[in-house]
Motif scaffolding. Structure first.
Motif, mmCIF file in Angstrom:
data_model
loop_
_atom_site.group_PDB
_atom_site.id
_atom_site.type_symbol
_atom_site.label_atom_id
_atom_site.label_comp_id
_atom_site.label_asym_id
_atom_site.label_seq_id
_atom_site.Cartn_x
_atom_site.Cartn_y
_atom_site.Cartn_z
ATOM 1 N N GLU A 110 -7.952 12.704 -12.381
ATOM 2 C CA GLU A 110 -7.087 11.690 -12.989
ATOM 3 C C GLU A 110 -6.506 10.857 -11.850
ATOM 4 O OE1 GLU A 110 -4.627 13.093 -16.484
ATOM 5 O OE2 GLU A 110 -5.153 15.034 -15.594
ATOM 6 N N LEU A 111 -6.795 9.574 -11.872
ATOM 7 C CA LEU A 111 -6.392 8.691 -10.778
ATOM 8 C C LEU A 111 -5.712 7.443 -11.316
ATOM 9 C CD1 LEU A 111 -9.810 9.364 -9.663
ATOM 10 C CD2 LEU A 111 -8.240 9.334 -7.749
ATOM 11 N N HIS A 112 -4.782 6.939 -10.521
ATOM 12 C CA HIS A 112 -4.150 5.651 -10.799
ATOM 13 C C HIS A 112 -4.354 4.751 -9.590
ATOM 14 C CE1 HIS A 112 -2.005 5.866 -14.663
ATOM 15 N NE2 HIS A 112 -1.974 7.162 -14.432
ATOM 16 N N PHE A 113 -4.837 3.541 -9.862
ATOM 17 C CA PHE A 113 -5.088 2.562 -8.816
ATOM 18 C C PHE A 113 -4.172 1.352 -9.026
ATOM 19 C CE2 PHE A 113 -9.241 4.512 -9.907
ATOM 20 C CZ PHE A 113 -9.470 5.208 -8.727
ATOM 21 N N ARG A 114 -3.803 0.722 -7.927
ATOM 22 C CA ARG A 114 -3.113 -0.568 -7.950
ATOM 23 C C ARG A 114 -4.046 -1.597 -7.324
ATOM 24 N NH1 ARG A 114 -0.232 2.101 -10.679
ATOM 25 N NH2 ARG A 114 2.019 2.435 -10.509
ATOM 26 N N ILE A 115 -4.230 -2.694 -8.033
ATOM 27 C CA ILE A 115 -5.127 -3.744 -7.558
ATOM 28 C C ILE A 115 -4.408 -5.074 -7.687
ATOM 29 C CG2 ILE A 115 -7.347 -4.885 -7.858
ATOM 30 C CD1 ILE A 115 -8.429 -2.308 -9.020
ATOM 31 N N GLY A 116 -4.141 -5.720 -6.549
ATOM 32 C CA GLY A 116 -3.488 -7.026 -6.530
ATOM 33 C C GLY A 116 -4.499 -8.156 -6.482
ATOM 34 N N ALA A 141 0.845 -1.185 0.000
ATOM 35 C CA ALA A 141 0.000 0.000 0.000
ATOM 36 C C ALA A 141 0.885 1.242 0.000
ATOM 37 C CB ALA A 141 -0.931 -0.019 1.202
ATOM 38 N N GLN A 142 1.159 1.768 -1.172
ATOM 39 C CA GLN A 142 1.948 2.976 -1.285
ATOM 40 C C GLN A 142 1.127 4.164 -0.799
ATOM 41 O OE1 GLN A 142 3.267 3.367 -5.333
ATOM 42 N NE2 GLN A 142 3.745 1.199 -5.529
ATOM 43 N N PRO A 143 1.772 5.181 -0.256
ATOM 44 C CA PRO A 143 1.031 6.385 0.143
ATOM 45 C C PRO A 143 0.518 7.130 -1.074
ATOM 46 C CG PRO A 143 3.398 6.725 0.403
ATOM 47 C CD PRO A 143 3.215 5.271 0.084
ATOM 48 N N LEU A 144 -0.647 7.717 -0.924
ATOM 49 C CA LEU A 144 -1.234 8.489 -2.014
ATOM 50 C C LEU A 144 -0.444 9.772 -2.238
ATOM 51 C CD1 LEU A 144 -3.523 9.380 -3.966
ATOM 52 C CD2 LEU A 144 -4.700 10.295 -1.952
ATOM 53 N N ARG A 145 -0.181 10.059 -3.503
ATOM 54 C CA ARG A 145 0.401 11.351 -3.897
ATOM 55 C C ARG A 145 -0.680 12.110 -4.650
ATOM 56 N NH1 ARG A 145 3.786 10.304 -7.748
ATOM 57 N NH2 ARG A 145 3.386 8.079 -7.855
ATOM 58 N N SER A 146 -0.996 13.313 -4.178
ATOM 59 C CA SER A 146 -2.122 14.044 -4.746
ATOM 60 C C SER A 146 -1.766 15.489 -5.030
ATOM 61 C CB SER A 146 -3.325 14.004 -3.791
ATOM 62 O OG SER A 146 -3.020 14.662 -2.575
ATOM 63 N N ASP A 166 -10.935 -9.143 -1.975
ATOM 64 C CA ASP A 166 -11.443 -8.277 -0.901
ATOM 65 C C ASP A 166 -12.240 -7.086 -1.417
ATOM 66 O OD1 ASP A 166 -10.113 -9.968 0.802
ATOM 67 O OD2 ASP A 166 -8.336 -8.699 0.972
ATOM 68 N N HIS A 167 -12.265 -6.881 -2.723
ATOM 69 C CA HIS A 167 -12.943 -5.728 -3.340
ATOM 70 C C HIS A 167 -12.380 -4.417 -2.779
ATOM 71 C CE1 HIS A 167 -16.224 -4.613 -6.071
ATOM 72 N NE2 HIS A 167 -16.425 -3.559 -5.302
ATOM 73 N N ARG A 168 -11.061 -4.300 -2.877
ATOM 74 C CA ARG A 168 -10.361 -3.110 -2.399
ATOM 75 C C ARG A 168 -9.325 -2.685 -3.438
ATOM 76 N NH1 ARG A 168 -10.860 -2.116 3.236
ATOM 77 N NH2 ARG A 168 -12.014 -3.729 4.357
ATOM 78 N N LEU A 169 -8.771 -1.506 -3.237
ATOM 79 C CA LEU A 169 -7.748 -0.995 -4.142
ATOM 80 C C LEU A 169 -6.813 -0.053 -3.391
ATOM 81 C CD1 LEU A 169 -9.028 2.017 -4.472
ATOM 82 C CD2 LEU A 169 -10.209 1.043 -6.430
ATOM 83 N N VAL A 170 -5.716 0.277 -4.058
ATOM 84 C CA VAL A 170 -4.755 1.253 -3.555
ATOM 85 C C VAL A 170 -4.793 2.458 -4.487
ATOM 86 C CG1 VAL A 170 -2.318 1.739 -3.075
ATOM 87 C CG2 VAL A 170 -3.276 -0.525 -2.562
ATOM 88 N N VAL A 171 -5.061 3.632 -3.929
ATOM 89 C CA VAL A 171 -5.049 4.862 -4.715
ATOM 90 C C VAL A 171 -3.617 5.390 -4.705
ATOM 91 C CG1 VAL A 171 -6.120 7.118 -5.101
ATOM 92 C CG2 VAL A 171 -7.395 5.315 -3.925
ATOM 93 N N GLN A 182 -3.739 1.782 3.523
ATOM 94 C CA GLN A 182 -3.922 3.211 3.299
ATOM 95 C C GLN A 182 -4.938 3.842 4.248
ATOM 96 O OE1 GLN A 182 -4.799 3.643 -1.012
ATOM 97 N NE2 GLN A 182 -2.799 4.642 -1.150
ATOM 98 N N LEU A 183 -5.496 3.077 5.143
ATOM 99 C CA LEU A 183 -6.551 3.602 6.007
ATOM 100 C C LEU A 183 -6.039 4.694 6.941
ATOM 101 C CD1 LEU A 183 -8.558 0.363 6.882
ATOM 102 C CD2 LEU A 183 -9.007 2.061 5.110
#
Length: 372
Positions: free
Chosen positions: A289-295, A100-105, A301-306, A193-194
């Motif tokens: 504009e978003l990029h998600f990582r989904i393993g 879970a990388q930290p979000l960069r915004s 688990d129906h989750r993602l990493v923003v 990321q919570l």
């Protein structure tokens, strides 16, 4: 007269026979009674060197006997040993979980070139570039997909569906837009990321990681309310294989909202922006504009990493601080003349990352019956 057993003419001369032959052998009656009779078996009569024609079968080799039980036990032991061996020396590596990388915004306000036009929501939308946009989740369509080297087409569709759910909950849901509950958005995030999400919502900051508007679209409920619950949506969504265990999902969507001032709301852009036009709605355009990582685990688990979020919104004043919520300029208002303070590259300390753009005139609606 001849005796019993003798020939009719008697015994021939010179032939042995008669009582005279056995006169010398006399068996006493007690000797006869005490005599021990023994009858030999067939094997004993054949002798000790005789090999039997049929070999003796052991009990455990008999059909239906315990041989099957012994073989079953051997098979179970063999299977158990193989399983233990494969568990210790498995030739394949287990899939690695997505870190879970930290979000960069980044959040960029877009200042209008003039006064913000005001009219009814339908009139504004009809005479704007959003006239052909679909409403809500219907505007987020999944593309045609094909399986990749390590993911099936079903898995890719699942990843795209998770990303779509995130876009709907974070950009379309009225409760999210008006500063309500954020739990539906939080439930879609990877657990790694919570903490960052909670920190961004609890203590938002424009430091590139802790902006609440990096995670979701939110208007300041003290200043703005929705004039129309229907959000116009248009954009693209696609997925690519990043590694054998990870998919990258890219989303580029434009959301158009009809808003009006909240009762008793102060001027959103400051004292020089003018007072909003009473009873008039205005449009707010937000591009995300978003990029998600989904393993693989995230698919289950129906989750993602923003991973990355870039938001541009207008009309906003350049002096606006949209880290916690968006405070758009409303109908009848105009942008302030001030601009972000200059950045000194020689100065030490925190860099000023403030950005501001200009909202093009062609992106503004031209209502047929403007409210002034």
């Amino acid at each position: 007269m001849t005796g019993p057993g003798d020939p009719p003419e008697g015994m021939p001369d010179g032939a042995p026979g008669g009582d005279d032959e056995y006169r010398s052998v006399v068996f006493d009656e007690r000797f006869v009674r005490a005599a021990r009779l023994q009858e030999f078996s067939a094997d004993e009569r054949l002798g000790e060197h005789h090999a039997p024609a049929v070999r003796t079968r052991h009990t455990w080799l008999r059909p239906g006997g315990s041989r099957q039980a012994v073989l079953l036990v051997l098979l179970i032991v063999l299977a158990f040993g193989t399983a233990v061996y494969m568990g210790i020396r498995h030739p394949y590596k287990a899939p690695e979980a997505v870190r879970a990388q930290p979000l960069r915004s980044s959040v960029v306000p877009l200042a209008p070139p003039g006064t913000v036009p005001g009219a009814t929501p339908d009139d504004l939308v009809t005479h704007s570039p959003a006239a052909g946009y679909r409403i809500g989740a219907a505007g987020i369509n999944l593309p045609v997909v094909q399986r990749s080297a390590h993911f099936s087409d079903g898995q890719i569709v699942t990843a795209l569906t998770i990303a779509k759910d995130y876009l709907v909950r974070s950009s379309v849901d009225p409760a999210t837009l008006t500063g309500g509950a954020v739990r539906p958005v939080r439930l879609l995030l990877n657990t790694g990321q919570l903490d960052q999400f909670d920190r961004s919502l609890g203590h938002p900051d424009d430091n590139g990681q802790d902006a609440a508007t990096g995670w979701l679209v939110r208007f300041d409920p003290k200043r703005v309310r929705l004039a129309d619950p229907h959000v116009r949506v248009n954009g693209t969504l696609n997925a690519t294989e990043l590694s054998a265990d990870t998919l990258d999902v890219a989303a580029d969507y434009t959301f158009v909202y009809a808003v009006r001032p909240a009762p008793g709301a102060p001027a959103a852009g400051g004292q020089h922006s003018g007072r909003p036009t009473p009873g008039a709605a205005s449009l707010v355009t937000v591009r995300r504009e978003l990029h998600f990582r989904i393993g693989r685990d995230d698919l289950t688990d129906h989750r993602l990493v923003v991973v990355q979020s870039s938001l541009q919104a207008g009309p906003l004043a350049c002096s606006s601080k949209p880290a916690d919520a968006l405070r758009p300029l409303l109908a009848g208002q105009h942008a302030d003349s001030d601009r972000p303070a200059g950045t000194d590259p020689y100065a030490r300390g925190r860099a000023n990352a403030s950005l501001c753009g200009e909202l093009s005139a062609t992106s503004q609606p031209t209502p047929s019956h403007p409210i002034r």
